[in-house]
Design an enzyme around this catalytic site. Structure first.
Site, PDB file in Angstrom:
ATOM      1  CE  LYS A  14      -2.329  -1.084   3.795  1.00 26.24           C
ATOM      2  NZ  LYS A  14      -1.872  -2.431   4.171  1.00 26.24           N
ATOM      3  NE  ARG A  89      -4.591  -1.818  10.029  1.00 22.46           N
ATOM      4  CZ  ARG A  89      -3.531  -1.282   9.410  1.00 22.46           C
ATOM      5  NH1 ARG A  89      -3.532  -0.030   9.023  1.00 22.46           N
ATOM      6  NH2 ARG A  89      -2.476  -2.022   9.182  1.00 22.46           N
ATOM      7  NE  ARG A 128       7.102  -3.103   6.102  1.00 18.58           N
ATOM      8  CZ  ARG A 128       5.782  -2.928   6.035  1.00 18.58           C
ATOM      9  NH1 ARG A 128       5.235  -2.292   5.012  1.00 18.58           N
ATOM     10  NH2 ARG A 128       4.998  -3.405   6.973  1.00 18.58           N
ATOM     11  NE  ARG A 134       6.169  -0.756  10.526  1.00 15.12           N
ATOM     12  CZ  ARG A 134       5.082  -0.858   9.773  1.00 15.12           C
ATOM     13  NH1 ARG A 134       5.031  -0.259   8.592  1.00 15.12           N
ATOM     14  NH2 ARG A 134       4.049  -1.549  10.195  1.00 15.12           N
ATOM     15  NE  ARG A 146       1.794  -5.625  11.355  1.00 17.63           N
ATOM     16  CZ  ARG A 146       2.942  -5.369  10.717  1.00 17.63           C
ATOM     17  NH1 ARG A 146       4.082  -5.892  11.158  1.00 17.63           N
ATOM     18  NH2 ARG A 146       2.959  -4.581   9.669  1.00 17.63           N
TER      19      ARG A 146
HETATM   20  P1  ADP Z   1       0.948  -2.379   7.848  1.00 19.30           P
HETATM   21  O1  ADP Z   1      -0.100  -2.035   6.836  1.00 19.30           O
HETATM   22  O2  ADP Z   1       2.260  -2.720   7.235  1.00 19.30           O
HETATM   23  O3  ADP Z   1       0.464  -3.356   8.861  1.00 19.30           O
HETATM   24  P2  ADP Z   1       0.678   0.275   9.027  1.00 19.30           P
HETATM   25  O4  ADP Z   1       1.847   1.147   8.956  1.00 19.30           O
HETATM   26  O5  ADP Z   1      -0.503   0.597   8.194  1.00 19.30           O
HETATM   27  O6  ADP Z   1       1.256  -1.160   8.740  1.00 19.30           O
HETATM   28  O7  ADP Z   1       0.154   0.152  10.552  1.00 19.30           O
HETATM   29  C1  ADP Z   1       1.011  -0.230  11.606  1.00 19.30           C
HETATM   30  C2  ADP Z   1       0.186  -0.494  12.852  1.00 19.30           C
HETATM   31  O8  ADP Z   1      -0.472   0.731  13.271  1.00 19.30           O
HETATM   32  C3  ADP Z   1      -0.934  -1.506  12.712  1.00 19.30           C
HETATM   33  O9  ADP Z   1      -0.488  -2.842  12.885  1.00 19.30           O
HETATM   34  C4  ADP Z   1      -1.899  -1.057  13.827  1.00 19.30           C
HETATM   35  O10 ADP Z   1      -1.441  -1.500  15.101  1.00 19.30           O
HETATM   36  C5  ADP Z   1      -1.777   0.454  13.811  1.00 19.30           C
HETATM   37  N1  ADP Z   1      -2.791   1.061  12.917  1.00 19.30           N
HETATM   38  C6  ADP Z   1      -2.559   1.658  11.712  1.00 19.30           C
HETATM   39  N2  ADP Z   1      -3.707   2.089  11.159  1.00 19.30           N
HETATM   40  C7  ADP Z   1      -4.705   1.749  12.025  1.00 19.30           C
HETATM   41  C8  ADP Z   1      -6.120   1.887  12.018  1.00 19.30           C
HETATM   42  N3  ADP Z   1      -6.773   2.450  10.987  1.00 19.30           N
HETATM   43  N4  ADP Z   1      -6.825   1.430  13.092  1.00 19.30           N
HETATM   44  C9  ADP Z   1      -6.202   0.870  14.128  1.00 19.30           C
HETATM   45  N5  ADP Z   1      -4.866   0.678  14.199  1.00 19.30           N
HETATM   46  C10 ADP Z   1      -4.116   1.109  13.165  1.00 19.30           C
END
Ligand code: ADP
Length: 191
Positions: A14, A89, A128, A134, A146
């Site tokens: 994404k 999400r 990554r 991270r 996740r």
């Molecule tokens: P990825 O898509 O690689 O899992 P992101 O950078 O989008 O990683 O998100 C990292 C973390 O941040 C997620 O695993 C979650 O814990 C939190 N997070 C991100 N966006 C949301 C959301 N919309 N609602 C709840 N938690 C979120």
């Protein structure tokens, strides 16, 4: 305005594709993951709260996430459109986004879901993790959590928008350019 949701499991590409779509369509990129990492980096109260969930691979509570997203959108009203990455999400977040866009006299153009299988995702995230810094990218059990959270809480968001005819599935396997071309071709059918 062109308002996109870039959707898909963690590690589905994404962020990479969002950066290219921003260039193509001059959109504001809003990544809730990036916003949380910024807050965590500055040790703000919001960052500290988010960290306790993120390090376990759980979702940050909806109220916190929705409030942060709303602030970001309201701070940037004069844009050509938004690209939401990592949001919504949950169905509750999707409903909040609908309300927010409606308040702006806007609506979602399309949700683009990158389709990538679990094993490919795990190997991409571990790769990554070698450079991203991270912690949530370095531990396979957190990555698996996740993915479980994604399948349980986030995947229904696809069906939610599908019921309004707004969801599109995009093959997420291929080169970055191939996948980008698929996204653009699909967006063009919606504008
Ligand atoms: P990825 O898509 O690689 O899992 P992101 O950078 O989008 O990683 O998100 C990292 C973390 O941040 C997620 O695993 C979650 O814990 C939190 N997070 C991100 N966006 C949301 C959301 N919309 N609602 C709840 N938690 C979120």
């Amino acid at each position: 305005m062109l308002n996109l949701i870039l959707f898909g499991p963690p590690g589905s590409g994404k962020g990479t594709q969002a950066a290219k779509l921003v260039d193509e369509y001059q959109l504001l990129h809003i990544s809730t993951g990036d916003l949380f990492r910024y807050e965590m980096g500055n040790n703000t109260p919001l960052g500290l709260e988010a960290k306790s969930y993120i390090e376990k691979g759980e979702l940050v509570p909806d109220s916190v996430t929705i409030g942060m997203l709303r602030n970001k959108v309201e701070a940037n009203p004069d844009v050509m459109g938004y690209i939401f990455d990592g949001f919504p999400r949950t169905e509750t977040q999707a409903e909040a986004l609908n309300t927010l866009l409606a308040e702006l006299g806007e609506e979602l153009t399309v949700l683009l879901a990158l389709d990538v299988d679990d094993e490919e995702i795990i190997s991409r995230i571990l790769e990554r993790g070698k450079t991203s810094g991270r912690p949530d990218d370095n531990d396979e059990s957190i990555i698996r959590n996740r993915i479980e959270v994604y399948n349980r809480e986030t995947a229904p968001v696809f069906d939610y928008y599908d019921s309004f005819g707004k969801s599109e599935k995009i093959d997420g396997i291929g080169t970055i350019e191939e996948i980008f071309d698929r996204l653009v071709a699909t967006i063009q059918t919606r504008i």
